[in-house]
Design an enzyme around this catalytic site. Sequence first.
Site, PDB file in Angstrom:
ATOM      1  N   HIS A  77       0.868  -1.176   0.000  1.00 39.45           N
ATOM      2  CA  HIS A  77       0.000   0.000   0.000  1.00 39.45           C
ATOM      3  C   HIS A  77       0.901   1.220   0.000  1.00 39.45           C
ATOM      4  O   HIS A  77       2.131   1.098   0.036  1.00 39.45           O
ATOM      5  CB  HIS A  77      -0.990   0.002   1.166  1.00 39.45           C
ATOM      6  N   HIS A  79       1.380   3.811   2.101  1.00 39.18           N
ATOM      7  CA  HIS A  79       1.846   4.518   3.296  1.00 39.18           C
ATOM      8  C   HIS A  79       3.374   4.597   3.286  1.00 39.18           C
ATOM      9  O   HIS A  79       4.049   3.654   2.835  1.00 39.18           O
ATOM     10  CB  HIS A  79       1.348   3.818   4.557  1.00 39.18           C
ATOM     11  N   ASP A  81       5.822   4.229   5.340  1.00 37.82           N
ATOM     12  CA  ASP A  81       6.673   3.232   5.986  1.00 37.82           C
ATOM     13  C   ASP A  81       6.815   1.968   5.141  1.00 37.82           C
ATOM     14  O   ASP A  81       7.583   1.067   5.501  1.00 37.82           O
ATOM     15  CB  ASP A  81       6.164   2.884   7.388  1.00 37.82           C
ATOM     16  N   HIS A  82       6.108   1.909   4.008  1.00 36.36           N
ATOM     17  CA  HIS A  82       6.202   0.756   3.102  1.00 36.36           C
ATOM     18  C   HIS A  82       6.803   1.106   1.745  1.00 36.36           C
ATOM     19  O   HIS A  82       7.077   0.194   0.961  1.00 36.36           O
ATOM     20  CB  HIS A  82       4.815   0.145   2.892  1.00 36.36           C
TER      21      HIS A  82
END
Length: 222
Positions: A77, A79, A81-82
């Site tokens: 996804h 976000h 942090d990914h």
Amino acid sequence: MRSDKIQPRVYLLKTGSIQRDQAGNILDARSSVTLIESERGRIIVDTGQEGDGEEIMKALAELGLDGSDIDIIVNTHSHPDHCANNRLFPRALKLSPNDGEEIAPGVRALATPGHSPDSISIVVDAAIHHAASHPPEGDEAELAIQRVVIAGDALPTLGNFQKRTPPALHYDRLLAVASMDKIIAIADMVIPGHDRPFYVREGEGRVSFPLKKHLATETDRD
């Protein structure tokens, strides 16, 4: 991209983590980063948070690779942090696959919304070392095929699995629960977004992922 026919193999480049304060508020979250060796090429699933780049590149170097060797990026996804380190792979094609779409032979996308509307998981029918064995390094190791689901935040921790509770951060709880159930129904192992990999069907223990072996030796369980 590579054209040799191989069974997909999975390497955990970086384990995901999450830190909370005593009230349960998230202080820091960093995603797992996973490499898939496939018939279509080398695929990175999620690229972690800002500050994770050095660890990711060191893990690739231990496999004799660098950022230019990655052919495809898939983020579970959007976000940060990914996906904060997508830039480390300048040659890679960024894919946003639809539900059920084949990324490479033995590698496909599974729509798992709930945490976010765009959340997907990556399903890999991977070659791994045979359970309960202590396989040698290299091609002589006994391999079996098991289904690994790289779940992102659709199933972020072992605790979510054990308690059957969806991620605390979600936009639709019912969808989040349904997505967890989809993953649990098909997976042998899960690489969660923010925890060590774990078994679904074999004792619900965690998995050890040595970098230079194909997936797990399956002997290190909590």
